[in-house]
Design an enzyme around this catalytic site. Structure first.
Site, short mmCIF file in Angstrom:
data_model
loop_
_atom_site.label_atom_id
_atom_site.label_comp_id
_atom_site.label_asym_id
_atom_site.label_seq_id
_atom_site.Cartn_x
_atom_site.Cartn_y
_atom_site.Cartn_z
N ASP A 1 -6.30 -11.77 7.06
CA ASP A 1 -5.00 -11.64 7.70
C ASP A 1 -4.06 -12.77 7.27
OD1 ASP A 1 -5.57 -9.31 9.08
OD2 ASP A 1 -5.97 -10.32 10.99
N HIS B 1 -1.10 -13.77 13.71
CA HIS B 1 0.02 -13.36 12.87
C HIS B 1 1.30 -14.09 13.24
CE1 HIS B 1 -2.52 -10.16 11.43
NE2 HIS B 1 -2.70 -9.70 12.64
N HIS C 1 -12.27 -12.08 8.45
CA HIS C 1 -11.12 -11.20 8.63
C HIS C 1 -9.86 -11.99 8.99
CE1 HIS C 1 -8.97 -7.48 9.18
NE2 HIS C 1 -8.41 -8.04 10.24
N HIS D 1 -2.98 -6.06 5.92
CA HIS D 1 -4.12 -5.76 5.04
C HIS D 1 -3.66 -5.34 3.65
CE1 HIS D 1 -6.64 -4.76 8.88
NE2 HIS D 1 -6.24 -6.01 8.83
#
Length: 307
Positions: A240, A263, A236, A78
């Site tokens: 990311d 991720h 969101h 973030h």
């Protein structure tokens, strides 16, 4: 030209997974410094970690970096998204614990803090990585791709069984303030069953529905106050992705497409891009190219009021 933050700004709060409270301070840095983290609670040995793809310990739950001495900082996605989205190229991020404060679960508090301080222009040109070949990585039904483009564009698609999430898809060009306006206030999210499983394994100890995470259970949004956007989950995921792509070490010029990606898969993509001959080159940005990078055109009035 390259930029840094004009003056330090600090944030304090618990980490999402450890629950451990820490204070993080973004400090100005000179040109060509890049983004580095410093563990100020480490008194002996190397406490500096470059925010770069080859320092990432791949994990599906967060982005964690580690230096050669084994010093780590986790959940950096973030703050990396906020730095990239605000067009900050150089900064020293000091932190007195192992995990970045989760704050409200989005990047909006970081964006507002950075923009309140303002940016200082440095005496060196911006360098960016331009994608020249399409590179794709897959993991089951998930995939992540970087393809040539004249700006940074992020496309993302998710599909969850939970009715309250379902199938969501969104595409954005990441200049002209679009990150701050469209993405930065979207919070981390998870399914109730996943929260229960993570806590049983000693994770998500700092998560609080409604305060720093959106929790879904089938057709229900369990977090008080509901959603900030009807498609907050996919927004969101794009947030990311920008943070994880910022670990390239310089702004990216290319088209990222994520389908159910996380991720770890985005980091795998960066590793493959830099390992593929002719897939990427570094370019010195003229004013026209710089105008297409994340952070360009950001206006204070467009930062969401929730920050």
């Amino acid at each position: 030209m390259q930029t840094t933050i004009k003056s330090p700004v600090s944030f304090t709060g618990p980490g999402l997974h450890t629950g451990r409270k820490s204070t993080m301070t973004i400090r100005p840095a000179m040109a060509e410094h890049g983004i580095w983290f410093s563990r100020t609670d480490i008194l002996i040995g190397d406490r500096l970690i470059a925010a770069r793809w080859d320092n990432v310990l791949r994990s599906p739950l967060c982005t964690r970096i580690e230096n050669a001495a084994g010093v780590q900082v986790s959940t950096i996605e973030h703050i990396m998204a906020a730095l990239a989205g605000c067009g900050v190229h150089n900064a020293l991020v000091e932190i007195d614990g192992p995990e970045v404060p989760i704050l409200d679960g989005s990047a909006a508090p970081f964006v507002r803090g950075i923009m309140q301080r303002g940016l200082r222009v440095l005496s060196a040109p911006v360098r960016a990585f331009e994608i020249l070949k399409t590179v794709t990585v897959t993991d089951g039904l998930a995939s992540a791709t970087l393809a040539p483009a004249d700006t940074l564009r992020i496309d993302f698609e998710i599909d969850f069984n939970d009715e309250a999430i379902g199938h969501q898809k969104k595409s954005l060009v990441m200049n002209n303030g679009s990150f701050a306006r469209e993405l930065c206030d979207s919070r981390t999210f998870c399914r109730k069953a996943d929260v229960d499983a993570m806590r049983a394994n000693g994770l998500a100890l700092g998560g609080e529905p409604g305060e720093n995470a959106v929790v879904f259970d089938g057709a229900d949004v369990l977090s008080p106050g509901g959603l900030r956007h009807s498609d907050e989950p996919v927004r969101h995921k794009m947030l990311d992705a920008l943070g994880d792509l910022a670990l390239a070490g310089a702004p990216l010029i290319g088209h990222y497409t994520g389908v159910r990606a996380g991720h770890s898969l985005t980091n795998t993509l960066l590793r493959k891009v830099f390992a593929t001959p002719g897939a990427v080159r570094m370019v010195v940005c003229d004013s026209r190219t710089a105008s297409r990078l994340p952070g360009y055109g950001l206006i204070w009035d467009e930062i969401p009021a929730v920050a």
